[in-house]
Design a protein around this motif. Structure first.
Motif, PDB file in Angstrom:
ATOM      1  N   GLY A   1      61.244  56.931  85.474  1.00  0.00           N
ATOM      2  CA  GLY A   1      59.483  57.338  84.810  1.00  0.00           C
ATOM      3  C   GLY A   1      59.653  56.865  83.693  1.00  0.00           C
ATOM      4  O   GLY A   1      60.199  56.136  83.317  1.00  0.00           O
ATOM      5  N   VAL A   2      58.677  57.626  82.902  1.00  0.00           N
ATOM      6  CA  VAL A   2      57.943  57.650  81.800  1.00  0.00           C
ATOM      7  C   VAL A   2      58.204  58.711  81.401  1.00  0.00           C
ATOM      8  O   VAL A   2      58.155  60.352  81.589  1.00  0.00           O
ATOM      9  N   LYS A   3      59.554  59.408  79.765  1.00  0.00           N
ATOM     10  CA  LYS A   3      59.278  60.511  79.060  1.00  0.00           C
ATOM     11  C   LYS A   3      58.829  60.726  77.752  1.00  0.00           C
ATOM     12  O   LYS A   3      58.764  59.245  77.171  1.00  0.00           O
ATOM     13  N   ARG A   4      57.205  61.347  77.557  1.00  0.00           N
ATOM     14  CA  ARG A   4      56.580  61.100  76.236  1.00  0.00           C
ATOM     15  C   ARG A   4      56.876  61.890  75.500  1.00  0.00           C
ATOM     16  O   ARG A   4      56.573  63.582  75.857  1.00  0.00           O
ATOM     17  N   LEU A   5      57.583  62.347  74.495  1.00  0.00           N
ATOM     18  CA  LEU A   5      58.247  62.798  73.893  1.00  0.00           C
ATOM     19  C   LEU A   5      57.644  62.793  72.163  1.00  0.00           C
ATOM     20  O   LEU A   5      56.872  61.915  71.598  1.00  0.00           O
ATOM     21  N   HIS A   6      57.148  64.064  71.696  1.00  0.00           N
ATOM     22  CA  HIS A   6      56.518  63.663  70.112  1.00  0.00           C
ATOM     23  C   HIS A   6      58.453  64.302  69.369  1.00  0.00           C
ATOM     24  O   HIS A   6      58.522  65.559  69.309  1.00  0.00           O
ATOM     25  N   HIS A   7      59.101  63.300  68.558  1.00  0.00           N
ATOM     26  CA  HIS A   7      59.902  64.036  68.083  1.00  0.00           C
ATOM     27  C   HIS A   7      59.780  64.348  66.584  1.00  0.00           C
ATOM     28  O   HIS A   7      59.130  64.031  65.823  1.00  0.00           O
ATOM     29  N   PRO A   8      60.305  65.427  66.202  1.00  0.00           N
ATOM     30  CA  PRO A   8      59.580  66.000  64.774  1.00  0.00           C
ATOM     31  C   PRO A   8      60.150  64.755  63.558  1.00  0.00           C
ATOM     32  O   PRO A   8      59.077  65.108  62.315  1.00  0.00           O
ATOM     33  N   VAL A   9      60.904  64.157  63.474  1.00  0.00           N
ATOM     34  CA  VAL A   9      61.555  62.866  62.439  1.00  0.00           C
ATOM     35  C   VAL A   9      60.268  61.066  62.353  1.00  0.00           C
ATOM     36  O   VAL A   9      59.192  61.054  61.542  1.00  0.00           O
ATOM     37  N   VAL A  10      60.117  61.602  63.998  1.00  0.00           N
ATOM     38  CA  VAL A  10      59.977  59.313  64.202  1.00  0.00           C
ATOM     39  C   VAL A  10      57.993  59.473  64.833  1.00  0.00           C
ATOM     40  O   VAL A  10      58.154  58.975  65.268  1.00  0.00           O
TER      41      VAL A  10
END
Length: 299
Positions: free
Chosen positions: A227-236
């Motif tokens: 599937g697809v994971k949508r993330l928000h990384h604190p650095v990038v």
């Protein structure tokens, strides 16, 4: 220990309640049905078993139920693949106590760590059925750095999802993540109903999270394959990554997860930036994981 009879009762009754007579191919006479979904006698008729026998099954007494009967019930209740496996797991667990219950792995072999190290352009990590992260490559350690802020080791992604406020920002699809992780844990509870660490984790989450109690009460089960994971990384920043989850045949109970992004996409560029940042943080990651409670060291 998990109450198998109670789990089976709640699961079968919840699946029966969601099937309407029309969906089951039955005529619906009148508009005043006392039950939501199918009646027990309707399930029994469609499955080809006596009403008394189906009532016994739905009361949680799955011990001794044949594969053909379970197949018929699964077909009648329109169970999907994960739900069918869960029903069969509950039936196996309801049977005579077996010696040598499958142990859930808590470590990985050096050869598996070498495989992770060999994957240099994609985050890759290994987990067990409890969702403990047991080993990572450097890129996955960097990607999941918010999860690894927990001082306990091994870190657990479902614990993070439900009990750490940072999870709402880290997972952009946080609502779906919480649903899916609870459904995956329930599937694991069917496979390993007597795993003390799993029971302890479910108890912790049930005690501390009302949302987990709601998700758990839904009786949903789910596979986690791709599937697809949508993330928000604190650095990038934001990433949209495709994942593949693969069982490791040589390590029963362990799953290898690999995340990728299409070449030239913003997420691919973000992964390259993440790799550069990870290289500067490698020593810090190793020190943090070495000093953490119950420490493990990523690959």
């Amino acid at each position: 220990m998990t109450d198998i009879r109670a789990e089976a009762k709640e699961f079968l009754s919840s699946r029966r309640a969601r099937i309407t007579p029309e969906e089951a191919g039955l005529p619906a006479y009148g508009g005043n049905r006392r039950v939501t979904g199918l009646r027990r006698e309707e399930v029994a008729m469609l499955a080809g078993v006596s009403v008394d026998y189906y009532v016994r099954l739905e009361r949680g007494n799955l011990a001794g139920a044949s594969e053909s009967v379970l197949d018929a019930v699964a077909r009648t209740l329109q169970l999907d693949e994960a739900e069918r496996e869960y029903l069969f797991d509950l039936a196996r667990a309801a049977g005579p106590t077996r010696r040598g219950e499958r142990r859930v792995p808590s470590t990985v072999r050096p050869a598996v760590r070498q495989v992770l190290d060999a994957i240099t352009e994609a985050p890759a990590w290994v987990r067990n059925g409890r969702h403990d992260i047991l080993a990572t490559n450097l890129l996955a350690r960097a990607l999941y750095s918010p999860v690894f802020d927990d001082p306990r080791r091994p870190v657990n992604t479902t614990r993070f999802a439900y009990l750490n406020p940072a999870a709402r920002e880290f997972w952009r699809d946080w609502e779906r993540i919480t649903h899916d992780s609870a459904a995956m844990l329930r599937l694991e509870a069917g496979r390993n109903p007597h795993d003390p660490e799993l029971i302890r984790l479910i108890g912790e989450l049930s005690t501390q999270s009302e949302l987990f109690r709601e998700r758990w009460a839904s009786q949903d089960v789910k596979f986690h394959r791709s599937g697809v994971k949508r993330l928000h990384h604190p650095v990038v920043g934001d990433l949209e990554l495709h994942y593949e989850s693969m069982d490791l045949p040589s390590e029963p109970g362990l799953v290898l997860n690999v995340y990728t992004a299409p070449a030239g996409s913003p997420s691919s560029d973000a992964l390259k930036l993440l790799a550069s940042w990870a290289a500067t943080q490698a020593a810090e990651f190793a020190a943090a994981d070495t000093t953490a409670t119950g420490s493990i060291t990523p690959a």
